[in-house]
Design an enzyme around this catalytic site. Structure first.
Site, PDB file in Angstrom:
ATOM      1  N   SER A  68      15.867  -4.697  10.768  1.00  0.00           N
ATOM      2  CA  SER A  68      15.475  -5.260   9.675  1.00  0.00           C
ATOM      3  C   SER A  68      16.205  -5.136   8.560  1.00  0.00           C
ATOM      4  CB  SER A  68      14.049  -6.143   9.462  1.00  0.00           C
ATOM      5  OG  SER A  68      13.530  -4.728   9.144  1.00  0.00           O
ATOM      6  N   ASP A 236       6.562  -8.476   0.265  1.00  0.00           N
ATOM      7  CA  ASP A 236       6.073  -8.689   1.270  1.00  0.00           C
ATOM      8  C   ASP A 236       4.519  -7.529   1.669  1.00  0.00           C
ATOM      9  OD1 ASP A 236       7.502  -7.069   2.337  1.00  0.00           O
ATOM     10  OD2 ASP A 236       8.135  -8.759   4.183  1.00  0.00           O
ATOM     11  N   HIS A 239       8.612  -4.771   3.862  1.00  0.00           N
ATOM     12  CA  HIS A 239      10.294  -3.891   3.199  1.00  0.00           C
ATOM     13  C   HIS A 239      10.409  -4.440   2.282  1.00  0.00           C
ATOM     14  CE1 HIS A 239       9.514  -7.503   7.279  1.00  0.00           C
ATOM     15  NE2 HIS A 239      10.923  -6.184   7.348  1.00  0.00           N
TER      16      HIS A 239
END
Length: 267
Positions: A68, A236, A239
């Site tokens: 990611s 969040d 990340h």
């Protein structure tokens, strides 16, 4: 339940460090909380190819591989990802071959949730068509929180670096970041995943050097910034945000610029 949440929950299996039943229960409770959280998902368009700079020039080809972090989960614009910010810094820089780098062709084959064992497929994809000049690999976090043996994860990474180098591609690897900076995970589980990430990063450094790539220890170089500044994380709290990806981009820039033979354009 998101894949990130499941992987974080699995990290709670290391309960030996707790030393007591109460400590193990605390880790288990924190894993439940981590699993229940909502985590950012890949934004639409982050995997698209784009050109930064004058599109009529022969571009410097930069490709991102990994998880990611390589894709840019946590932001919505390509310009805010690590790759986008590196491309902007390299575009307009001075090439070692003479003249400016007028354009950077940026692409990403990264996939959220990837581990080092997934890199072989990504390498095959990025070598299709025009060969990239520089590949940046960001991977390791998912290896850590799924309890992969650091030596095994590093071996897969080393194989990917070696394959790219044999194809004539310069490679820069950003090691597993400081997972202990993730505020989505409560202590002491946060310390557990931080410890696991450091083990993976140490193995990565050795494997990348042996395979002929350049390596940047993201945890050592940027971890203190992430721990001190909550704005480096996205909503969040796991990340990176655009600010966090900028911190990583500047940490990676010297190695990437050297690999590309470019003196970057700094703001």
């Amino acid at each position: 339940m998101s894949s990130v949440a499941r992987r974080i929950g699995k990290a709670a299996a290391i309960t030996l460090i707790a030393g007591t039943v109460g400590g193990a229960a605390l880790l288990a409770a924190e894993a439940v909380v981590a699993r229940s959280r909502r985590y950012a998902k890949p934004g639409l368009g982050l995997a698209l190819r784009t050109t930064v700079g004058a599109d009529n020039a022969t571009p410097l080809r930069l490709v991102m591989l990994g998880d990611s972090a390589a894709l840019g989960v946590g932001v919505d614009r390509v310009a805010d990802t690590v790759g986008g910010q590196l491309a902007a810094l390299l575009s307009g820089g001075e090439s070692g071959r003479g003249g400016p780098v007028q354009a950077v062709a940026l692409s990403s084959v990264g996939v959220a949730g990837s581990r080092s064992s997934d890199l072989a497929t990504q390498v095959a994809r990025c070598l299709l068509g025009d060969r990239p000049d520089v590949a940046v690999i960001l991977v390791g976090g998912n290896d850590a929180i799924t309890l992969r043996r650091p030596a095994d994860a590093a071996a897969y990474l080393g194989a990917a670096v070696r394959r790219l180098r044999e194809a004539g591609v310069e490679v820069v690897v950003g090691t597993c970041p400081d997972l202990g900076a993730a505020r989505a995970i409560a202590p002491p589980l946060r310390q557990v995943v931080g410890f696991l990430g450091r083990r993976v990063a140490r193995a990565q450094v050795r494997a990348v050097h042996a395979a002929g790539g350049a390596v940047v220890d993201l945890a050592a170089e940027t971890g203190p910034v992430f721990r001190a500044d909550p704005n480096t994380l996205s909503v969040d709290r796991y990340h990176p945000s655009a600010d966090g990806y900028r911190v990583w981009a500047y940490a990676l820039l010297p190695a990437v610029a050297h690999a590309a033979g470019v003196t970057p354009r700094l703001p």
